[in-house]
Design an enzyme around this catalytic site. Structure first.
Site, PDB file in Angstrom:
ATOM      1  N   ASN A   1       0.770  -1.240   0.000  1.00 26.70           N
ATOM      2  CA  ASN A   1       0.000   0.000   0.000  1.00 26.70           C
ATOM      3  C   ASN A   1       0.803   1.293   0.000  1.00 26.70           C
ATOM      4  OD1 ASN A   1      -2.550  -1.369   0.183  1.00 26.70           O
ATOM      5  ND2 ASN A   1      -2.080  -1.785   2.323  1.00 26.70           N
ATOM      6  N   TYR A   2       2.001   1.306   0.594  1.00 27.98           N
ATOM      7  CA  TYR A   2       2.682   2.579   0.825  1.00 27.98           C
ATOM      8  C   TYR A   2       4.014   2.735   0.107  1.00 27.98           C
ATOM      9  CZ  TYR A   2      -0.761   3.415   4.457  1.00 27.98           C
ATOM     10  OH  TYR A   2      -1.933   3.621   5.119  1.00 27.98           O
ATOM     11  N   LEU A   3       4.623   1.657  -0.341  1.00 27.65           N
ATOM     12  CA  LEU A   3       5.914   1.745  -1.011  1.00 27.65           C
ATOM     13  C   LEU A   3       5.724   1.699  -2.516  1.00 27.65           C
ATOM     14  CD1 LEU A   3       8.058  -0.659   1.207  1.00 27.65           C
ATOM     15  CD2 LEU A   3       7.730   1.806   1.430  1.00 27.65           C
TER      16      LEU A   3
END
Length: 794
Positions: A752-754
C-alpha cells in the site's frame, strides 16, 4: 521525515507514454475458467451511526487495508530432478543434499566443454535433444503447455500504462461493461440427525436457521474467541433473536448461555475436517475442479471489450463477526446475503445476469462514473461493501499509479508546507496552532489523520482524534504516545520533539480532562481542506505514502552493500522495509508458529552442518593430512553427539515417511489404471533398505570417519564443502532476518505505501531477482512498475 530530496518529478505524460491504440479489441468469453484470486484490499469502511446509509454515487474508490496479518512469502525457483536420479536422501552420497527443503537459493549454470562451445559457434541451431520417455516425457509436455499458456497470458495483457491516460475526475470510467454478477455461497445443509447441541445436558432439536447459527459458535469452540466475554454476549444475543423467529421443534426454552453445550457440533466439524484432510490427491483435485467450475463464470468481466479479472466476486458467507482488538461488536451475527441485498452496476446494453441462488437483484445501475460492479450494506457495522476489479486490472493499476505519482508530486511542495506549519506553531490563532502541531505529527511520525468514532465502533484514534489521555509529556522535550491505532493495534512511541511543539501540547492540555480532545479546534476535514490549498488532491494519507516511500528509498540507498551477496542485499532490503513498517506502525503479534518455524530452521541448519561434518570425515578417510588443515580440522559448532543422534533419528523418520507416501501414490496410480496394487512386502523391503543405511550411520558416530556410496576425488569433496559453507552463511542470514521481522508486518507497506518502482529499480541495479521480493500476486498487481530502469528514484 524532515527535508525532501530534490528530484525532478516525472510528468504523467512521460510516465504513461504518448502512444494510442487503434486496434479494436476482441471481446473474449468471460466464462473462461481460471484460477481464483482473493482480493488484496478491503472495501471502504463507513461510519456506523445506527442508520442504513446509501452508498455514494460517484468516485467510489476501494481503500487499501493498512494492516497485513502475514508477510508475503519469498518466491523461490523450483528445482526439477530427473526421474532416474530421484532417490531417498539416506541412499544418496553424503556430499549432496537431496532434500526438497534444502535446495540451493541459486542453481549454478552447467559448464560447457570447449568442444561443445566450438560446435555451437559453427552452427546457431540447437543440438537435438535426446528422446525422453515415460514420466519425463509427460513432464516435458506439461512444462511446454505451461510456457505456451504463460506466453499467451503475456500477449493478452493490456498495457494501459503505455496509453495516454485521462486525469482522475468524475468523467466516464468505462464505455461497456459485462459481467455475471456475484457468486453466492451454497445454501446451508442441515447437520446429521444425531448431531445436536445440548441445553442443560439434553439434546435440542433446532430448525435449520437456528442450527446454522449455533454451528457458527460450535466451530470456534477451541479458539481464543470463545474466551472473550464481549464475543460470547454478542453471539448469544444474536442467537436468542434467531430462536425467536425459528424456535426449537421440541419446545426447549434457551435463556442461559452457560447452559448451552456446542461440543457435539464441534466434534462433528472436526471429524469432517479430518475426512477432507485424508482425501487422496485425486479426490482433492476433483473437488477443486468442481468448485472452480461453479465459480468460473464470475471470475472475469468484459470491460470496454477487454477481458478483466474480478477481485472479490465471492459473497462472504454468514458467520460471527470477529473484529480486531477490543471491537465492541465482535461475536455479532453476520446475516446471509441474498440477491435482494445486492445492487449491481453494468452496461446499458449488457444482458442482466441471473443470480446463482433464487431471488432478484435489489437494483440494477448503469453508472459509468464508478468502477464497482456490485455493492451492498453489511448488517454489523452498516459499512458499504463493493466488488471491484482485481488488483492487476487496468482500472486498479491506474489508481495505484496515480496514488504514487501524487506522492511524488508532493516532493515539489513539501519544503513550503513544512516552512509554513513550522511558522504557524507560534501563531496566536489557536486553531492554526493546533493545525500546525497536528501536521507536524502527521509529517514527522506518519500518523494517520483519524476520524471520530461512534459508540458502536472500536475506540481507535488518529492524530486529529487524539485525547489528552493518549499523550504524556516528559521534560525537557519528550512526548509519549500511547493509543490504539487502526485495527486496534497499539501505538506506543517515545519521541523527541521541537521545544515549541512540546510547549504547544502543554498549552492544549491545560484545563482539560483525560477524555477531552487534544485538538479540539481541528478535524480531518479542515486539515485536508487546508492541505489542498497547497496541492490538488493532497490529504494526510498522501503524506503517509510520501514519507513511507521517501524513507524506503533513503534506507535502500544508504544500506545496500555494493559487493554483498544476494542474501546480504535481501537482508538490507528487508531492514529498509522494517524501518518503514515501524514508522507507519505496521506491527503484528508474534505469529503463534514463529517458535516452531525457527525450530525447523535450526534443524535445517543442523542438517547442513551434519552434511559438512560427513564430508570432512570422508576427506580424513582418504588422506589424514586434511586433519591438520585449519579449514577442516575444527568440528562444526553446535553439533555435539546428542545433536548428531537426534538429527539422524529425525532424518530416518522423514525417509520412512517418504517411502510410505511414494508407495501409496504408486498404488493409487495403479488403481486408476485398473491394475493390481503392489504387495506390502515391497514396502517392507524399501523400509528395510532405509533401516540398513541408518544402521551404518550409527556405527560411524564418534569415529571421525565416513564412507561414501561412490568414490569422489578430493577436489570434488572440497568444492562441496565450500558450497556448504556458503549455504550455511546464507541460511544464518535468513534466520536473522526472520527473527528480526517477527513483530513487524512487512507486506502492508509493500502493498500500500511503497512505490513498487523503487523495488523494481533496486532489483535491476543490484542484480536481485524480483521474484525474491514480489510474490506472483504483487507481480500481477504492479505490471506497470516493471518498465523502469535501475537508475529510477522516487
Amino acid at each position: 521525515m524532515p527535508g525532501a530530496v530534490k528530484a525532478t518529478t516525472i510528468s504523467k505524460k512521460a510516465v504513461n507514454g504518448n502512444g494510442k491504440t487503434t486496434k479494436k479489441p476482441v471481446i473474449p468469453d468471460i466464462h473462461t475458467d481460471s484460477d481464483s484470486d482473493e482480493p488484496l484490499v478491503k472495501p471502504r469502511r463507513g461510519s456506523a451511526n445506527g442508520k442504513a446509509k446509501q452508498p455514494p454515487k460517484k468516485k467510489v474508490k476501494k481503500e487499501e487495508s493498512d494492516e497485513g496479518e502475514s508477510e508475503v512469502e519469498e518466491a523461490k525457483p523450483k528445482k526439477k530432478v530427473p526421474a532416474k536420479r530421484r532417490k531417498s536422501k539416506a541412499n544418496a552420497d553424503m556430499d549432496v543434499d537431496n532434500s526438497d527443503d534444502d535446495k540451493p537459493l541459486k542453481k549454478a549454470a552447467p559448464k560447457k566443454t570447449q568442444a561443445k562451445k566450438a560446435k555451437k559457434e559453427e552452427s546457431d541451431a540447437e543440438p537435438p535433444k535426446p528422446k525422453r520417455r515415460g514420466k519425463a516425457k509427460e513432464e516435458d509436455a506439461e512444462e511446454n503447455s505451461k510456457k505456451k499458456k504463460q506466453k499467451k497470458e503475456e500477449e493478452d495483457v493490456y498495457k494501459w500504462w503505455e496509453q495516454q491516460q485521462a486525469e482522475a475526475d468524475d468523467s466516464v470510467k468505462w464505455t461497456t461493461l459485462e459481467h455475471n454478477g456475484v457468486y453466492f455461497p451454497p445454501p446451508y445443509e442441515p447437520l446429521p440427525s444425531h448431531v445436536k447441541m445440548k441445553y442443560n445436558g439434553k439434546s435440542v432439536d433446532l430448525p435449520p436457521a437456528s442450527e446454522e447459527v449455533a454451528g457458527f459458535y460450535g466451530a470456534l469452540l477451541e479458539s481464543e474467541h470463545v474466551k472473550d466475554v464481549t464475543f460470547n454476549n454478542n453471539f448469544f444475543e444474536g442467537f436468542v433473536e434467531t430462536l425467536k423467529k425459528h424456535p426449537p421443534r421440541d419446545g426447549t426454552k434457551i435463556t442461559q448461555f452457560d447452559a448451552c453445550d456446542f461440543r457435539p457440533m464441534y466434534e462433528h466439524f472436526e471429524s469432517e475436517k479430518a475426512k477432507k484432510k485424508a482425501m487422496s490427491a485425486a479426490e482433492k483435485k476433483e473437488a477443486k475442479a468442481a468448485k472452480d467450475k461453479l465459480e468460473a463464470p464470475f471470475m472475469y468481466c468484459v470491460l470496454d471489450g477487454r477481458k478483466e479479472k474480478v477481485g472479490n466476486f465471492r459473497i462472504e458467507p454468514p458467520g460471527l463477526f470477529r473484529g480486531r482488538g477490543e471491537h465492541p461488536k465482535k461475536g455479532s451475527l453476520k446475516f446471509r446475503l441474498r440477491p435482494e441485498d445486492i445492487t449491481i452496476n453494468i452496461g446499458k446494453d449488457a444482458t442482466i445476469p441471473k443470480p446463482n441462488v433464487p431471488g432478484k437483484w435489489k437494483a440494477v445501475k448503469h453508472d459509468q462514473t464508478v468502477t464497482w460492479l456490485a455493492n451492498w450494506t453489511e448488517n454489523v457495522n452498516e459499512n458499504h461493501k463493493y466488488v471491484f476489479l482485481a488488483a492487476g486490472s487496468s482500472l486498479k493499476g491506474q489508481s495505484d499509479m496515480m496514488k504514487f505519482e501524487k506522492a511524488r508530486d508532493l516532493k515539489s511542495h513539501v519544503d513550503r508546507i513544512r516552512k509554513d506549519y513550522t511558522d504557524e506553531l507560534k501563531t496566536k490563532l489557536m486553531e492554526h496552532r493546533q493545525r500546525a502541531t497536528a501536521m507536524y505529527f502527521i509529517d514527522r511520525l506518519a500518523l494517520r489523520a483519524g476520524n471520530e468514532k461512534t459508540d458502536d465502533e472500536a475506540d481507535t484514534v488518529g492524530c486529529c482524534s487524539l485525547r489528552c489521555e493518549h499523550i504524556t509529556l516528559e521534560p525537557p522535550n519528550f512526548v509519549i504516545f500511547d493509543f490504539l491505532g487502526k485495527d486496534s493495534i497499539r501505538y506506543y512511541n517515545r519521541v523527541t520533539v521541537d521545544d515549541q511543539v512540546f510547549k504547544n501540547i502543554r498549552i492544549f492540555k491545560e484545563g482539560k480532562a483525560d477524555g477531552d480532545d487534544l485538538f479540539d479546534r481541528v478535524d480531518t476535514g479542515k486539515l485536508n481542506k487546508h492541505l489542498q490549498s497547497y496541492m490538488k488532491g493532497l490529504t494526510a494519507k498522501v503524506f503517509r505514502t510520501f514519507n513511507a516511500s521517501h524513507t524506503f528509498q533513503e534506507q535502500l540507498d544508504s544500506g545496500t552493500p555494493a559487493k554483498g551477496t544476494v542474501q546480504e542485499k535481501l537482508n538490507a532490503y528487508n531492514h529498509a522495509n522494517r524501518m518503514v513498517a515501524i514508522l507507519c506502525n505496521h506491527q503484528r503479534a508474534v505469529p503463534k508458529t514463529h517458535e516452531q518455524s525457527m525450530g525447523k530452521m535450526k534443524d535445517k541448519l543442523r542438517g547442513f552442518k551434519y552434511e559438512r561434518m560427513k564430508l570432512r570425515h570422508a576427506l580424513f578417510a582418504i588422506d589424514v593430512k586434511y586433519k591438520k588443515k585449519k579449514k577442516y580440522a575444527e568440528d562444526e559448532s553446535d553439533l555435539d553427539d546428542d545433536g548428531i543422534a537426534e538429527h539422524e533419528e529425525q532424518w530416518k523418520a522423514r525417509e520412512i515417511e517418504k517411502v510410505e507416501k511414494k508407495f501409496q501414490k504408486e498404488n493409487e496410480k495403479l488403481a486408476e489404471e485398473g491394475q493390481k496394487p503392489q504387495a506390502e512386502s515391497i514396502l517392507k523391503e524399501r523400509k528395510k533398505e532405509v533401516e540398513t543405511e541408518f544402521k551404518r550411520l550409527v556405527k560411524e558416530r564418534g569415529t571421525s570417519k565416513a564412507t561414501m556410496k561412490r568414490e569422489r576425488p578430493t577436489e570434488k569433496i572440497e568444492e562441496a564443502i565450500d558450497k556448504l559453507d556458503e549455504k550455511i552463511k546464507t541460511f544464518k542470514l535468513q534466520m536473522e532476518d526472520r527473527e528480526a521481522g517477527k513483530e513487524v508486518a512487512l507486506s502492508t507497506s509493500k502493498i500500500n505505501y511503497l512505490d513498487p518502482r523503487i523495488t523494481v529499480a533496486w532489483c535491476k541495479k543490484n542484480d536481485v531477482p524480483i521474484e525474491k521480493l514480489f510474490s506472483k500476486t504483487l507481480l500481477t498487481k504492479f505490471p506497470w512498475a516493471m518498465e523502469v530502469d535501475g537508475e529510477w528514484k522516487f
